[in-house]
Design an enzyme around this catalytic site. Structure first.
Site, PDB file in Angstrom:
ATOM      1  N   ASP A 182       1.043  -1.189   0.039  1.00  0.00           N
ATOM      2  CA  ASP A 182      -0.072  -0.134  -0.098  1.00  0.00           C
ATOM      3  C   ASP A 182       0.960   1.137  -0.009  1.00  0.00           C
ATOM      4  O   ASP A 182       1.674   1.410   0.909  1.00  0.00           O
ATOM      5  CB  ASP A 182      -0.969   0.118   1.257  1.00  0.00           C
TER       6      ASP A 182
ATOM      7  N   LYS B 278      -0.400  10.134   0.631  1.00  0.00           N
ATOM      8  CA  LYS B 278      -0.212  11.330   1.305  1.00  0.00           C
ATOM      9  C   LYS B 278       0.930  11.473   2.416  1.00  0.00           C
ATOM     10  O   LYS B 278       1.222  10.451   3.062  1.00  0.00           O
ATOM     11  CB  LYS B 278      -1.625  11.857   2.221  1.00  0.00           C
TER      12      LYS B 278
ATOM     13  N   THR C 183       1.740  -8.543 -11.124  1.00  0.00           N
ATOM     14  CA  THR C 183       0.622  -8.829 -10.235  1.00  0.00           C
ATOM     15  C   THR C 183      -0.667  -8.110 -10.582  1.00  0.00           C
ATOM     16  O   THR C 183      -0.770  -7.291 -11.552  1.00  0.00           O
ATOM     17  CB  THR C 183       1.143  -8.287  -8.610  1.00  0.00           C
TER      18      THR C 183
HETATM   19  C1  LIG Z   1      -1.834  -2.658  -2.633  1.00  0.00           C
HETATM   20  S1  LIG Z   1      -2.154  -4.351  -2.413  1.00  0.00           S
HETATM   21  C2  LIG Z   1      -0.988  -5.384  -3.364  1.00  0.00           C
HETATM   22  C3  LIG Z   1      -1.560  -6.712  -3.384  1.00  0.00           C
HETATM   23  C4  LIG Z   1      -0.553  -7.673  -4.210  1.00  0.00           C
HETATM   24  N1  LIG Z   1       0.688  -7.833  -3.804  1.00  0.00           N
HETATM   25  C5  LIG Z   1      -0.572  -7.160  -5.806  1.00  0.00           C
HETATM   26  O1  LIG Z   1       0.458  -6.712  -6.351  1.00  0.00           O
HETATM   27  O2  LIG Z   1      -1.748  -7.416  -6.567  1.00  0.00           O
HETATM   28  C6  LIG Z   1      -1.180  -4.489  -0.866  1.00  0.00           C
HETATM   29  C7  LIG Z   1      -1.540  -5.756   0.243  1.00  0.00           C
HETATM   30  O3  LIG Z   1      -0.861  -5.864   1.236  1.00  0.00           O
HETATM   31  C8  LIG Z   1      -1.574  -6.345   2.344  1.00  0.00           C
HETATM   32  N2  LIG Z   1      -0.884  -5.688   3.726  1.00  0.00           N
HETATM   33  C9  LIG Z   1      -0.443  -4.691   3.822  1.00  0.00           C
HETATM   34  N3  LIG Z   1       0.037  -4.426   5.348  1.00  0.00           N
HETATM   35  C10 LIG Z   1       0.231  -5.796   5.324  1.00  0.00           C
HETATM   36  C11 LIG Z   1       0.628  -6.349   6.742  1.00  0.00           C
HETATM   37  N4  LIG Z   1       1.118  -5.703   7.757  1.00  0.00           N
HETATM   38  N5  LIG Z   1       0.463  -7.853   6.759  1.00  0.00           N
HETATM   39  C12 LIG Z   1      -0.093  -8.464   5.978  1.00  0.00           C
HETATM   40  N6  LIG Z   1      -0.402  -8.267   4.680  1.00  0.00           N
HETATM   41  C13 LIG Z   1      -0.569  -6.632   4.545  1.00  0.00           C
HETATM   42  C14 LIG Z   1      -3.092  -5.538   2.091  1.00  0.00           C
HETATM   43  O4  LIG Z   1      -3.933  -6.236   2.934  1.00  0.00           O
HETATM   44  C15 LIG Z   1      -3.084  -5.548   0.930  1.00  0.00           C
HETATM   45  O5  LIG Z   1      -3.782  -6.819   0.186  1.00  0.00           O
END
Ligand SMILES: C[S@@+](CC[C@H](N)C(=O)[O-])C[C@H]1O[C@@H](n2cnc3c(N)ncnc32)[C@H](O)[C@@H]1O
Length: 238
Positions: free
Chosen positions: A144, A148, A217
């Site tokens: 993520d 901001k 991805t």
């Molecule tokens: C922007 S998405 C990208 C998903 C995938 N890697 C892709 O490229 O399609 C980021 C993912 O990281 C997960 N995530 C963020 N922080 C995390 C954490 N501390 N532990 C486990 N999952 C986490 C979120 O739930 C989200 O599904």
């Protein structure tokens, strides 16, 4: 019976309250198939924080290189990698229940033996379950971005986090990150270059080409549709 939301499901299972989180649990109900996957396949593929330290040899029934990925989203790229590299064992960590459901459903249908998942905060899993010096490869794809400035503290890539990953990697192990957000790529580069236990495989301060082992991805394809670039960062643990 009233349907349980994804948020309620996560709270009921493994979610721990934290002051600063790198994620928000997204609204969105699980499909029937994803929900059924927990009944059918969680026993086979699910790992729990409450089981304590992970013993890969006992879990996978063999000694093999261990790859760990944080935030696999809907899981399709992790599934593809586990299929493409059957000589390695893969651990995925994700807090988003529909994604976990989809991944274990697809893994179960394929009968994959070299994949397990945690549905929990990755930092808790790293601290409580993953032994130091046990990982051959660490993967973090399109975390993520927290666009901001006031939210930058929520970005998962921080010096302390990188230090934790270095502790979990074997000497010679690979650390691989990718993002489609230039400002986050610059931040990753700065934090990784400052870590004395890491060497940039592309040369100091340089981004890498996407290595063959990383499929595109879902989030990456979304970024491409929006005209975003992609930055891969590939380091070796000294
Ligand atoms: C922007 S998405 C990208 C998903 C995938 N890697 C892709 O490229 O399609 C980021 C993912 O990281 C997960 N995530 C963020 N922080 C995390 C954490 N501390 N532990 C486990 N999952 C986490 C979120 O739930 C989200 O599904």
């Amino acid at each position: 019976m009233q349907e349980e939301s994804a948020e309620e499901f996560t709270y009921r299972t493994e979610y721990k309250k934290k002051s600063i989180r790198s994620y928000v649990i997204r609204a969105g109900r699980m499909t029937e198939g994803q929900r059924r996957a927990f009944d059918n396949y969680w026993g086979e593929y699910g790992l729990s924080l409450f089981d304590g330290p992970l013993e890969p040899r006992a879990v996978f029934g063999r000694e093999a290189p261990l790859v760990l990925e944080i935030g696999f989203g809907m899981g399709d790229s992790l599934l593809a990698m586990a299929e493409a590299e059957p000589d390695k064992d893969f651990i995925g960590i994700e807090v988003h229940p529909p994604g976990v459901g989809r991944l274990i459903n697809n893994a179960g249908k394929l009968g994959l033996k070299n994949l397990r998942v945690y549905m929990a905060d990755a930092v808790d899993v790293l601290n409580d379950c993953i032994a130091d010096g046990s990982l051959d490869r660490f993967q973090l794809y399109f975390p993520d971005p927290w666009h901001k400035k006031k939210h930058h503290k929520r970005r998962i890539v921080q010096s302390e986090f990188v230090r934790l990953i270095c502790a979990k990697l074997k000497a010679g192990g690979l650390l691989h990150m990718a993002t489609d957000w230039e400002n986050y790529a610059e931040h990753m580069l700065e934090v990784l270059e400052a870590e004395s236990l890491l060497e940039n495989t592309a040369g100091k301060n340089r981004y890498s080409e996407r290595p063959e082992f990383r499929p595109e991805t879902k989030f990456e394809r979304r970024g491409q549709r929006l005209g975003h670039g992609v930055w891969d960062l590939l380091y070796q643990r000294l």
